[in-house]
Enzyme design. Structure first.
Site, short mmCIF file in Angstrom:
data_model
loop_
_atom_site.label_atom_id
_atom_site.label_comp_id
_atom_site.label_asym_id
_atom_site.label_seq_id
_atom_site.Cartn_x
_atom_site.Cartn_y
_atom_site.Cartn_z
N THR A 202 1.58 -4.36 4.36
CA THR A 202 1.39 -4.67 5.78
C THR A 202 0.91 -6.10 6.02
OG1 THR A 202 -0.87 -3.82 5.70
CG2 THR A 202 0.85 -2.27 6.40
N ASP A 203 0.26 -6.70 5.00
CA ASP A 203 -0.45 -7.97 5.25
C ASP A 203 0.46 -9.12 5.69
OD1 ASP A 203 -2.85 -6.79 4.73
OD2 ASP A 203 -3.02 -7.51 2.67
N THR B 241 0.83 -1.21 0.00
CA THR B 241 0.00 0.00 0.00
C THR B 241 0.86 1.26 0.00
OG1 THR B 241 -1.82 -1.13 1.09
CG2 THR B 241 -1.74 1.24 1.37
N SER C 209 1.36 -7.53 -0.81
CA SER C 209 2.06 -8.55 0.00
C SER C 209 1.19 -9.72 0.40
CB SER C 209 2.73 -7.92 1.22
OG SER C 209 1.81 -7.74 2.27
N1 ASP Z 1 -2.68 -5.59 0.79
C1 ASP Z 1 -1.66 -4.60 1.10
C2 ASP Z 1 -0.32 -5.33 1.14
O1 ASP Z 1 -0.08 -6.05 2.05
C3 ASP Z 1 -1.97 -3.99 2.41
C4 ASP Z 1 -1.00 -2.97 2.89
O2 ASP Z 1 0.11 -2.83 2.43
O3 ASP Z 1 -1.39 -2.25 3.86
O4 ASP Z 1 0.45 -5.20 0.21
#
Ligand code: ASP
Length: 340
Positions: free
Chosen positions: A95-96, A14, A62
């Site tokens: 973050t995932d 993100t 991710s």
């Molecule tokens: N789906 C995103 C990822 O993990 C979520 C994020 O980065 O907050 O790439």
């Protein structure tokens, strides 16, 4: 300017995401901007006292992280960390699965230089984007004298690789270090530390690291959950060589059970896990609770994960199956991340 450089490795997420409307923090596409672009538009970078290099290692959401991308990240980390003119690394990441990548890198590399994962909960296009501040904070941590090991920096907090866990779906401060607490805070470039930097008690020999970085396919380890009405059917199917053959999957070598509470599990699930153990499958119990570690007074037939969450226990078991195919270390260790 200090002679030693920081390298920022981009992997997507993100933090590199873009939405059509600047007010849209949810309906965006992750991994759209390159890491070079993120740095080019970073306010405050001109005042940063070190040269910053960038390299795009991957460009993914991710949630889609896989072993081959981990191997690529690992190889690039090894490459940069070996150079004397490099002070530390920053990794931009979604973050995932950030906590899994952080734990994987710490377990394999045990780096004596800092490797700082950072991220964002809002896309780069957002009117209230959190990525730029997180990136500046991560650079400050990577440049800090004495910083070492793999850490995650988000919302001004520095978390150790072993403890960090995403605990919220959309809050900017989405990560927690649980009972152990964070390593410290970073406020406008200054670090306030409350714990020591991560240091693994098990340092992998170089040939093992090379093997992990090059292996074509990794041992299959799956996670199962205990819940009301759980049965042994899923486990029996996972362990069955016939089922694996029919679906063209590798046979399961290990199972992590995300157990209820303090490691308890449905008796039908437990019976199936005993059958799996008897068939030679390694089994470890973690808890599905967000906080606390499984604590037993006596040794159990299914050893516990020594405080690792289910996803990190899976990483530990995969590495163990690669480096110690005959013997299980997990469940015998007291704590696999010591402190200085
Ligand atoms: N789906 C995103 C990822 O993990 C979520 C994020 O980065 O907050 O790439």
């Amino acid at each position: 300017m200090d002679r030693k450089k920081i390298v920022v490795l981009g992997t997507g997420g993100t933090i590199a995401g873009v939405s059509v409307q600047i007010s849209d923090n949810l309906g965006y596409a992750a991994a759209q901007l390159g890491v070079h672009e993120l740095l080019q538009t970073l306010p405050g970078l001109a005042q940063f006292p070190r040269e910053v290099l960038t390299e795009q290692v991957a460009q993914i959401d991710s949630k889609d992280m896989d072993f081959s991308i981990w191997q690529r990240i690992l190889r690039r980390c090894i490459h940069w960390l070996e150079r004397d003119d490099i002070q530390g690394l920053v990794l931009t990441h979604g973050t995932d699965t950030l906590e899994e990548t952080a734990y994987f890198l710490q377990s394999v590399l045990s780096p004596t230089k800092p490797v700082v994962l950072t991220c964002a909960m809002r896309p780069a296009s957002s009117i209230g984007a959190d990525g730029p501040q997180n990136l500046m904070d991560a650079l400050a941590v990577a440049a800090h004298p004495g910083a070492r090991g793999v850490v995650a920096v988000c919302a001004g907090t520095i978390h150790g690789a072993r403890d960090v866990q995403k605990v919220h779906t959309w809050r900017l401060d989405a990560f927690s270090s649980g009972d152990v607490g964070p390593i410290g805070q970073v406020v406008q470039g200054t670090l306030y530390l409350s714990r020591n930097w991560p240091k693994s008690s098990v340092v992998l020999p170089k040939p093992d690291i090379k093997k992990i970085a090059a292996l074509a396919s990794w041992p299959r380890v799956e996670i199962v959950v205990s819940y009301a009405g759980a049965s042994g059917a899923t486990i029996d199917a996972l362990v069955s060589p016939e089922v694996a053959h029919r679906i063209g999957a590798a046979p399961v070598r290990g199972l992590i059970v995300a157990a209820t509470g303090n490691g308890s599990m449905h008796h039908e699930l437990e019976a199936a896990l005993s059958r799996a153990q008897a068939a030679g499958v390694r089994v470890v119990r973690a808890t599905r609770c967000c906080h606390g570690q499984v604590a037993y007074a006596t040794e159990q037939a299914i050893p516990d994960s020594q405080g690792l969450s289910a996803v990190k226990a899976r990483v530990a078991m995969i590495l163990e199956l690669i480096t110690q195919p005959k013997d299980s270390r997990l469940g015998k260790m007291t704590h696999n991340e010591a402190e200085d």
